[in-house]
Design a protein around this motif. Structure first.
Motif, PDB file in Angstrom:
ATOM      1  N   MET A  73       0.837  -1.203   0.000  1.00 12.35           N
ATOM      2  CA  MET A  73       0.000   0.000   0.000  1.00 12.35           C
ATOM      3  C   MET A  73       0.869   1.248   0.000  1.00 12.35           C
ATOM      4  SD  MET A  73      -2.935   1.110   2.744  1.00 12.35           S
ATOM      5  CE  MET A  73      -3.795   2.678   2.579  1.00 12.35           C
ATOM      6  N   MET A  74       0.476   2.226  -0.784  1.00  7.67           N
ATOM      7  CA  MET A  74       1.188   3.493  -0.823  1.00  7.67           C
ATOM      8  C   MET A  74       1.087   4.208   0.519  1.00  7.67           C
ATOM      9  SD  MET A  74       0.119   6.917  -2.958  1.00  7.67           S
ATOM     10  CE  MET A  74       0.086   6.106  -4.535  1.00  7.67           C
ATOM     11  N   ASN A  75       2.182   4.795   0.947  1.00  8.50           N
ATOM     12  CA  ASN A  75       2.149   5.671   2.117  1.00  8.50           C
ATOM     13  C   ASN A  75       1.397   6.946   1.724  1.00  8.50           C
ATOM     14  OD1 ASN A  75       2.691   7.533   4.157  1.00  8.50           O
ATOM     15  ND2 ASN A  75       4.774   6.802   4.476  1.00  8.50           N
ATOM     16  N   PRO A  76       0.322   7.296   2.450  1.00  5.60           N
ATOM     17  CA  PRO A  76      -0.429   8.508   2.073  1.00  5.60           C
ATOM     18  C   PRO A  76       0.449   9.754   1.976  1.00  5.60           C
ATOM     19  CG  PRO A  76      -1.626   7.247   3.719  1.00  5.60           C
ATOM     20  CD  PRO A  76      -0.276   6.595   3.582  1.00  5.60           C
ATOM     21  N   ALA A  77       1.512   9.804   2.776  1.00  9.48           N
ATOM     22  CA  ALA A  77       2.397  10.971   2.750  1.00  9.48           C
ATOM     23  C   ALA A  77       3.115  11.110   1.410  1.00  9.48           C
ATOM     24  CB  ALA A  77       3.416  10.873   3.883  1.00  9.48           C
ATOM     25  N   GLU A  78       3.162  10.018   0.627  1.00 12.45           N
ATOM     26  CA  GLU A  78       3.839  10.053  -0.667  1.00 12.45           C
ATOM     27  C   GLU A  78       2.919  10.512  -1.792  1.00 12.45           C
ATOM     28  OE1 GLU A  78       5.184   6.089  -1.173  1.00 12.45           O
ATOM     29  OE2 GLU A  78       6.740   6.214   0.377  1.00 12.45           O
ATOM     30  N   PHE A  79       1.609  10.570  -1.513  1.00 10.77           N
ATOM     31  CA  PHE A  79       0.674  10.945  -2.571  1.00 10.77           C
ATOM     32  C   PHE A  79       0.566  12.461  -2.683  1.00 10.77           C
ATOM     33  CE2 PHE A  79      -3.528  12.065  -4.197  1.00 10.77           C
ATOM     34  CZ  PHE A  79      -3.519  11.368  -5.397  1.00 10.77           C
ATOM     35  N   PRO A  80       0.592  13.016  -3.917  1.00  9.12           N
ATOM     36  CA  PRO A  80       0.502  14.482  -4.100  1.00  9.12           C
ATOM     37  C   PRO A  80      -0.929  14.986  -3.951  1.00  9.12           C
ATOM     38  CG  PRO A  80       0.656  13.406  -6.227  1.00  9.12           C
ATOM     39  CD  PRO A  80       0.791  12.314  -5.199  1.00  9.12           C
ATOM     40  N   ILE A  81      -1.387  15.058  -2.709  1.00 13.53           N
ATOM     41  CA  ILE A  81      -2.781  15.414  -2.459  1.00 13.53           C
ATOM     42  C   ILE A  81      -3.104  16.832  -2.944  1.00 13.53           C
ATOM     43  CG2 ILE A  81      -2.256  16.161  -0.090  1.00 13.53           C
ATOM     44  CD1 ILE A  81      -5.543  14.522  -1.415  1.00 13.53           C
ATOM     45  N   GLN A  82      -2.137  17.744  -2.866  1.00 15.03           N
ATOM     46  CA  GLN A  82      -2.406  19.103  -3.338  1.00 15.03           C
ATOM     47  C   GLN A  82      -2.649  19.120  -4.845  1.00 15.03           C
ATOM     48  OE1 GLN A  82       1.127  20.834  -1.297  1.00 15.03           O
ATOM     49  NE2 GLN A  82      -0.257  22.504  -0.747  1.00 15.03           N
ATOM     50  N   THR A  83      -1.884  18.334  -5.592  1.00 17.43           N
ATOM     51  CA  THR A  83      -2.084  18.243  -7.039  1.00 17.43           C
ATOM     52  C   THR A  83      -3.479  17.720  -7.362  1.00 17.43           C
ATOM     53  OG1 THR A  83       0.279  17.839  -7.377  1.00 17.43           O
ATOM     54  CG2 THR A  83      -1.200  17.237  -9.181  1.00 17.43           C
ATOM     55  N   THR A 138      -4.448  24.935   0.454  1.00 19.62           N
ATOM     56  CA  THR A 138      -3.553  25.758   1.260  1.00 19.62           C
ATOM     57  C   THR A 138      -3.009  24.991   2.458  1.00 19.62           C
ATOM     58  OG1 THR A 138      -4.789  27.743   0.616  1.00 19.62           O
ATOM     59  CG2 THR A 138      -3.361  27.911   2.564  1.00 19.62           C
ATOM     60  N   GLN A 139      -3.890  24.250   3.114  1.00 17.76           N
ATOM     61  CA  GLN A 139      -3.499  23.443   4.270  1.00 17.76           C
ATOM     62  C   GLN A 139      -3.974  22.010   4.036  1.00 17.76           C
ATOM     63  OE1 GLN A 139      -4.629  25.095   8.029  1.00 17.76           O
ATOM     64  NE2 GLN A 139      -3.798  23.381   9.212  1.00 17.76           N
ATOM     65  N   PRO A 140      -3.149  21.185   3.398  1.00 16.36           N
ATOM     66  CA  PRO A 140      -3.578  19.834   3.018  1.00 16.36           C
ATOM     67  C   PRO A 140      -3.962  18.987   4.225  1.00 16.36           C
ATOM     68  CG  PRO A 140      -1.538  20.441   1.910  1.00 16.36           C
ATOM     69  CD  PRO A 140      -1.783  21.487   2.951  1.00 16.36           C
ATOM     70  N   PRO A 141      -4.966  18.127   4.063  1.00 13.71           N
ATOM     71  CA  PRO A 141      -5.357  17.237   5.165  1.00 13.71           C
ATOM     72  C   PRO A 141      -4.232  16.271   5.513  1.00 13.71           C
ATOM     73  CG  PRO A 141      -6.451  16.605   3.121  1.00 13.71           C
ATOM     74  CD  PRO A 141      -5.774  17.913   2.860  1.00 13.71           C
ATOM     75  N   SER A 142      -4.204  15.850   6.759  1.00 11.03           N
ATOM     76  CA  SER A 142      -3.134  14.970   7.238  1.00 11.03           C
ATOM     77  C   SER A 142      -3.359  13.542   6.745  1.00 11.03           C
ATOM     78  CB  SER A 142      -3.096  14.969   8.767  1.00 11.03           C
ATOM     79  OG  SER A 142      -2.875  16.267   9.258  1.00 11.03           O
ATOM     80  N   PRO A 143      -2.283  12.814   6.437  1.00  8.71           N
ATOM     81  CA  PRO A 143      -2.412  11.403   6.051  1.00  8.71           C
ATOM     82  C   PRO A 143      -2.973  10.571   7.203  1.00  8.71           C
ATOM     83  CG  PRO A 143      -0.238  12.272   5.482  1.00  8.71           C
ATOM     84  CD  PRO A 143      -0.891  13.299   6.349  1.00  8.71           C
ATOM     85  N   ASN A 144      -3.676   9.517   6.857  1.00  8.86           N
ATOM     86  CA  ASN A 144      -4.229   8.586   7.835  1.00  8.86           C
ATOM     87  C   ASN A 144      -3.354   7.335   7.872  1.00  8.86           C
ATOM     88  OD1 ASN A 144      -5.690   6.884   9.452  1.00  8.86           O
ATOM     89  ND2 ASN A 144      -7.559   6.921   8.221  1.00  8.86           N
ATOM     90  N   PRO A 145      -2.481   7.193   8.866  1.00  7.76           N
ATOM     91  CA  PRO A 145      -1.566   6.048   8.892  1.00  7.76           C
ATOM     92  C   PRO A 145      -2.246   4.737   9.252  1.00  7.76           C
ATOM     93  CG  PRO A 145      -1.308   7.355  10.882  1.00  7.76           C
ATOM     94  CD  PRO A 145      -2.275   8.101  10.006  1.00  7.76           C
ATOM     95  N   GLN A 146      -3.502   4.791   9.716  1.00  5.42           N
ATOM     96  CA  GLN A 146      -4.195   3.591  10.174  1.00  5.42           C
ATOM     97  C   GLN A 146      -4.986   2.888   9.061  1.00  5.42           C
ATOM     98  OE1 GLN A 146      -3.531   2.651  13.292  1.00  5.42           O
ATOM     99  NE2 GLN A 146      -2.314   4.519  13.482  1.00  5.42           N
ATOM    100  N   LEU A 147      -5.113   3.522   7.897  1.00  5.20           N
ATOM    101  CA  LEU A 147      -5.968   2.976   6.854  1.00  5.20           C
ATOM    102  C   LEU A 147      -5.360   1.720   6.238  1.00  5.20           C
ATOM    103  CD1 LEU A 147      -8.659   3.778   5.365  1.00  5.20           C
ATOM    104  CD2 LEU A 147      -7.181   4.582   3.527  1.00  5.20           C
ATOM    105  N   GLU A 148      -6.198   0.728   6.002  1.00 11.55           N
ATOM    106  CA  GLU A 148      -5.789  -0.495   5.330  1.00 11.55           C
ATOM    107  C   GLU A 148      -6.529  -0.601   4.000  1.00 11.55           C
ATOM    108  OE1 GLU A 148      -6.305  -3.903   7.763  1.00 11.55           O
ATOM    109  OE2 GLU A 148      -5.057  -3.134   9.406  1.00 11.55           O
ATOM    110  N   GLY A 171     -10.908   8.319   5.941  1.00 10.35           N
ATOM    111  CA  GLY A 171     -10.322   8.362   4.619  1.00 10.35           C
ATOM    112  C   GLY A 171      -8.828   8.152   4.588  1.00 10.35           C
ATOM    113  N   PHE A 172      -8.278   8.187   3.374  1.00  6.86           N
ATOM    114  CA  PHE A 172      -6.838   8.124   3.138  1.00  6.86           C
ATOM    115  C   PHE A 172      -6.163   9.338   3.768  1.00  6.86           C
ATOM    116  CE2 PHE A 172      -3.286   7.551  -0.108  1.00  6.86           C
ATOM    117  CZ  PHE A 172      -2.953   6.279   0.310  1.00  6.86           C
ATOM    118  N   PHE A 173      -6.923  10.442   3.792  1.00  7.55           N
ATOM    119  CA  PHE A 173      -6.508  11.675   4.465  1.00  7.55           C
ATOM    120  C   PHE A 173      -7.614  12.092   5.423  1.00  7.55           C
ATOM    121  CE2 PHE A 173      -4.203  11.477   0.515  1.00  7.55           C
ATOM    122  CZ  PHE A 173      -2.925  11.879   0.856  1.00  7.55           C
ATOM    123  N   LEU A 174      -7.240  12.740   6.514  1.00  2.00           N
ATOM    124  CA  LEU A 174      -8.175  13.012   7.605  1.00  2.00           C
ATOM    125  C   LEU A 174      -8.785  14.406   7.511  1.00  2.00           C
ATOM    126  CD1 LEU A 174      -5.993  11.452  10.453  1.00  2.00           C
ATOM    127  CD2 LEU A 174      -8.029  10.448   9.381  1.00  2.00           C
TER     128      LEU A 174
END
Length: 208
Positions: free
Chosen positions: A1-11, A37-47, A109-112
């Motif tokens: 699974m991709m680490n949410p922190a690696e996904f370009p959520i702003q894009t 402007t202030q991207p949502p935080s990654p959710n490290p608990q998501l499976e 979600g993938f982001f909180l």
């Protein structure tokens, strides 16, 4: 699974805002802009969890070749790492398994995010999703596929790039044809409120 922190959520949000910026609603674009402007935080608990309609999902993403093509690779990456659910809303006598959905941004979600829910919706071919309603305000952006779309007493034709707005408590129904329908959905307002099928308002249905 991709680490949410690696996904370009702003894009992803910038591309999404290109589609929603002309929607006649004063708050929606502002909410998307705030997340840019202030991207949502990654959710490290998501499976990650694969949808029942995986073949239909792959087809739907491949069919994103028109106005939503700029979102195609981003949707592909997110959908492959999302936690999909296959829903009857807890009342299979009203809605048998015919669609899958996932939350990308939200409390699950993938982001909180605490006050908004955003995700993907996939409806299989030849499925009638009966008229239903909820307290949350909702928007859909059709990514691929076609459908007949009913909002209260008005009927529309959905195709790639179409945006639909469901005010709180508005009944809406979706009927697919020979191809699956893939869309982005957004809930705002009473995102923890009630969900029900039209004609069975006394029964509270599952939000997940």
């Amino acid at each position: 699974m991709m680490n949410p922190a690696e996904f370009p959520i702003q894009t992803f949000l910038i591309e999404l805002n290109h589609h929603f910026q002309n929607v006649d609603h004063p708050g929606l674009s502002g909410m998307i802009q705030d997340m840019i402007t202030q991207p949502p935080s990654p959710n490290p608990q998501l499976e990650a969890k694969t949808p029942y309609f995986k073949k239909e999902l792959n087809q739907s993403i491949q069919d994103m070749n028109g106005s939503t093509h700029s979102l195609k690779s981003l949707v592909n990456d997110l959908s492959a790492n999302a936690s999909w659910q296959d829903a009857s809303r807890g009342v299979p006598e009203f809605m048998k398994k015919g669609y899958s959905f996932t939350e990308i941004i939200g409390q699950d979600g993938f982001f909180l995010h605490d006050s908004l829910r955003l995700g993907f919706f996939l409806q299989a071919p030849w499925i009638d999703y009966p008229a239903h309603a909820h307290d949350a305000e909702e928007w859909y952006l059709v990514l691929s596929g076609r459908a007949e779309w009913q909002i209260d007493d008005d009927v529309y034709q959905a195709e790639e790039g179409t945006i639909f707005h469901h005010p709180p408590t508005a009944g809406h129904r979706m009927l697919t044809f020979e191809n699956p329908l893939l869309a982005i959905w957004i809930w705002t307002g009473a995102i923890h409120g009630r969900y029900w099928f039209v004609g069975h308002e006394e029964i509270d249905c599952q939000l997940k």
